[in-house]
Write a protein that holds these residues in place. Structure first.
Motif, short mmCIF file in Angstrom:
data_model
loop_
_atom_site.label_atom_id
_atom_site.label_comp_id
_atom_site.label_asym_id
_atom_site.label_seq_id
_atom_site.Cartn_x
_atom_site.Cartn_y
_atom_site.Cartn_z
N ARG A 6 0.86 -1.18 0.00
CA ARG A 6 0.00 0.00 0.00
C ARG A 6 0.90 1.23 0.00
N GLN A 8 2.41 4.80 0.20
CA GLN A 8 1.90 5.94 0.97
C GLN A 8 2.39 7.24 0.36
N LYS A 237 11.30 9.79 4.81
CA LYS A 237 10.43 8.91 5.60
C LYS A 237 10.95 7.48 5.70
N TYR A 241 9.69 4.24 7.92
CA TYR A 241 9.03 3.11 7.24
C TYR A 241 9.72 1.79 7.59
N ARG A 244 9.08 0.57 11.09
CA ARG A 244 7.74 -0.03 11.23
C ARG A 244 7.72 -1.43 10.60
N HIS A 336 3.86 -4.10 5.09
CA HIS A 336 4.13 -2.70 4.75
C HIS A 336 3.83 -1.78 5.93
N SER A 338 2.15 0.83 6.51
CA SER A 338 0.85 1.43 6.81
C SER A 338 -0.12 0.44 7.45
N THR A 340 -2.11 -1.35 10.22
CA THR A 340 -2.45 -1.01 11.61
C THR A 340 -2.16 -2.22 12.49
#
Ligand SMILES: Cc1ncc(COP(=O)(O)O)c(C=O)c1O
Length: 367
Positions: A6, A8, A237, A241, A244, A336, A338, A340
């Motif tokens: 996905r 971003q 970023k 990234y 995460r 990825h 993004s 949650t």
């Protein structure tokens, strides 16, 4: 459905793209130069050459390393097609060696047996975001006087110790939308060797150093300032990234059951372009995950030596048992940045339920 990727895009990308568009300077210009400088710094090398894709980065890196007609380049069949097709573009011939079953990266122990008087370069792939064993490969390359061209298309920010992917030889990155950072389409060659950088720059732009004076026959492999603008925002970023991705991967490592994953080597910073598991009964596994709202990807279903153009070149009789087996068992799940925490939990629950239902994969069966 939780997608396998996905990309971003935020306000930072929009503002930089809009300012590039408003300036009227759209093609390769100041923004490309800025991205080159910042990316070279990030990788830890003095030179970076931006390109139109990861594929053209590989092509320029090979030409920049003086690979040409009649040469051989050692690489792996368990990779994206471009790792090997770009060798063909130069007139050279890919010589495949199998991957290591533990890491899914090139089996270093098999490299020296594949070296012949025609070998010009070794082209390891840092698959899924884990660097290949670059110190060992660099040592072999040096001892035999060969170039090291790393396919770092999936390993932006990965490292061994404090030395980043792309700094061990000539690095080739992709900025395709699903990669750890993107420019839309784009790529980068990174190198400490000014001669490689110079040749790559020349070949990127029709062999021109001075406008309309052509020193050699080259290509148009330029990146635009619009794409570089996206890349500048994304590069800022990228550390967040990657952090995460690594955080999600650590949860998967702890909580997934009944699947096998590539081993992460000591001292390595893996940036998890993909989190890949090996499963039994893969087609059913994919269907079950889909039913539970989890998208997946298969990287890669067919080894390169079994792709049609390579069959036509006579590679079909060659055997690479680990690569061939992995192609039938690997499955990548969303990792990825993004995602949650709820989505991560959904993925874990779905994989564990499916592995329990379909039966765990047997590691020993691969031998
Ligand atoms: C391992 C590998 N090599 C090369 C490439 C080619 O990059 P691009 O799609 O930007 O041309 C990719 C990306 O798809 C890749 O994953």
């Amino acid at each position: 459905m939780i997608p396998i990727a996905r990309p971003q895009m935020g306000d930072e990308e929009k503002e930089l793209v809009w300012s590039a568009m408003s300036s009227g300077a759209l093609a390769q210009g100041a923004r490309v130069r800025e991205l080159e400088e910042r990316f070279a710094d990030f990788v830890g090398v003095p030179h970076a050459v931006a390109t139109s894709s990861g594929t053209t980065a590989l092509h320029l890196a090979l030409i920049g390393s003086d690979v040409g007609s009649g040469d051989e380049v050692i690489t792996v069949p368990f990779t994206f097609f471009a790792s090997a097709s770009t060798v063909l573009f130069t007139g050279a011939r890919p010589v495949f060696v199998d991957v290591d079953e533990a890491t899914f990266n090139i089996d270093v122990a098999q490299i020296e047996a594949a070296i012949t008087p025609r070998t010009r370069a070794i082209l390891p792939v840092s698959l899924y975001g884990q660097p290949a064993d670059l110190p060992a490969i660099a040592e072999i390359a040096e001892r035999h006087g060969l170039a090291l061209v790393e396919d770092a298309a999936q390993s932006h920010g990965a490292a061994i110790g404090d030395r980043r992917s792309g700094s061990w030889g000539v690095g080739c990155f992709s900025f395709y939308p699903t990669k750890n950072m993107t420019t839309g389409e784009g790529g980068m060659v990174t190198t400490a060797d000014p001669a490689v950088a110079d040749r790559a720059r020349l070949m990127r732009e029709h062999g021109m150093r001075v406008r309309y004076q052509h020193e050699m026959v080259g290509f148009n492999f330029r990146m635009t300032d619009i794409h570089a603008s996206i890349g500048l925002a994304q590069l800022t970023k990228l550390p967040g990234y990657n952090a995460r991705r690594r955080h999600i991967a650590a949860r998967y490592d702890r909580e997934l059951q009944g699947v096998i994953t590539p081993q992460v080597q000591p001292g390595v910073t893996h940036v998890y372009h993909q989190y890949t598991i090996r499963v039994s009964r893969r087609d059913e596994f994919v269907d079950r995950l889909k039913e539970q709202g989890v998208g997946t990807g298969i990287y890669y279903p067919i080894p390169v030596h079994r792709q049609k153009p390579f069959l036509e070149l006579g590679y079909g009789d060659q055997r690479f048992p680990v690569s061939e087996r992995l192609c039938g068992e690997v499955l990548s799940i969303p990792v990825h940045p993004s995602l949650t925490d709820d989505e991560v939990e959904t993925v874990i629950a779905a994989v564990n339920a499916t592995a329990a239902e379909l039966g765990p994969i047997q590691a020993a069966a691969t031998a």
